[in-house]
Design a protein around this motif. Sequence first.
Motif, PDB file in Angstrom:
ATOM      1  N   TYR A 130      -0.931  -3.396  -7.634  1.00  0.00           N
ATOM      2  CA  TYR A 130      -0.138  -4.582  -7.306  1.00  0.00           C
ATOM      3  C   TYR A 130      -1.029  -5.812  -7.294  1.00  0.00           C
TER       4      TYR A 130
ATOM      5  N   SER B 202       1.922   3.015  -3.445  1.00  0.00           N
ATOM      6  CA  SER B 202       0.969   3.880  -4.172  1.00  0.00           C
ATOM      7  C   SER B 202       0.922   3.541  -5.654  1.00  0.00           C
ATOM      8  N   GLN B 203       0.841   2.253  -5.967  1.00  0.00           N
ATOM      9  CA  GLN B 203       0.719   1.803  -7.350  1.00  0.00           C
ATOM     10  C   GLN B 203      -0.023   0.467  -7.364  1.00  0.00           C
TER      11      GLN B 203
ATOM     12  N   GLU C  60       0.826  -1.209   0.000  1.00  0.00           N
ATOM     13  CA  GLU C  60       0.000   0.000   0.000  1.00  0.00           C
ATOM     14  C   GLU C  60       0.863   1.264   0.000  1.00  0.00           C
ATOM     15  N   LYS C  61       2.036   1.174   0.597  1.00  0.00           N
ATOM     16  CA  LYS C  61       2.932   2.326   0.666  1.00  0.00           C
ATOM     17  C   LYS C  61       3.523   2.678  -0.696  1.00  0.00           C
TER      18      LYS C  61
END
Length: 207
Positions: free
Chosen positions: A89, A86-87, A83-84
Amino acid sequence: MIYRKIRGHKRRWGQIDNWITRESVLDVEYLKQNLYWYSDIAVHPWCDISLTRSQFPEPKGQTKKRILQGLENVYDNWKMELEKLSQPYYLKVWIYEPRFSKSQVVCAIDERIEHYKNVFNQSNFKSEESDLLNKLNPGFKWQSFLDEQPYWKSELLWPMNQYERIEDAYADRKLLKKLEKGNYRNEKTNDDIVFFIPKGKIWVGEK
């Protein structure tokens, strides 16, 4: 197939705890460079490669429950790290049934996402019918796929003088005859043929 007895289950539980601690840390740098990362069940004896025709029985009871909890723990920790980024996955738990020891957590980014979305052949198994999935968080949503063991014709025709035991060479050639005569799914790849033997189910889940 000869099954070998497993002893020392409490010792295995300690190995499972160590595996969970180790695998819960996502290698983000490796992921960025290679676009994927995965954690399989790296616990002795299920992670070992058998040099004979024997194998260990699948985990069961408390051992199986601890491994399941470990897979979920790894999934949850990786999800926080992904989540960190920001793309987009890909993050899924793959639960094999009955070949449970092959289960793993898999993640991917960028173009590798599409690869994992299409890696298995979908099936119509119902997740509600699996006692295995009931032991995991009900927040998971599951899709079912076929667990198929691939066999390459070229490998089953390996030169006989390359085998350590001539019995294994004869066994491979016997298996090839069975595959060629049977109604097994197969694919042609370049100058080779891959045969697929159904082994069970793969449950692919995400929260």
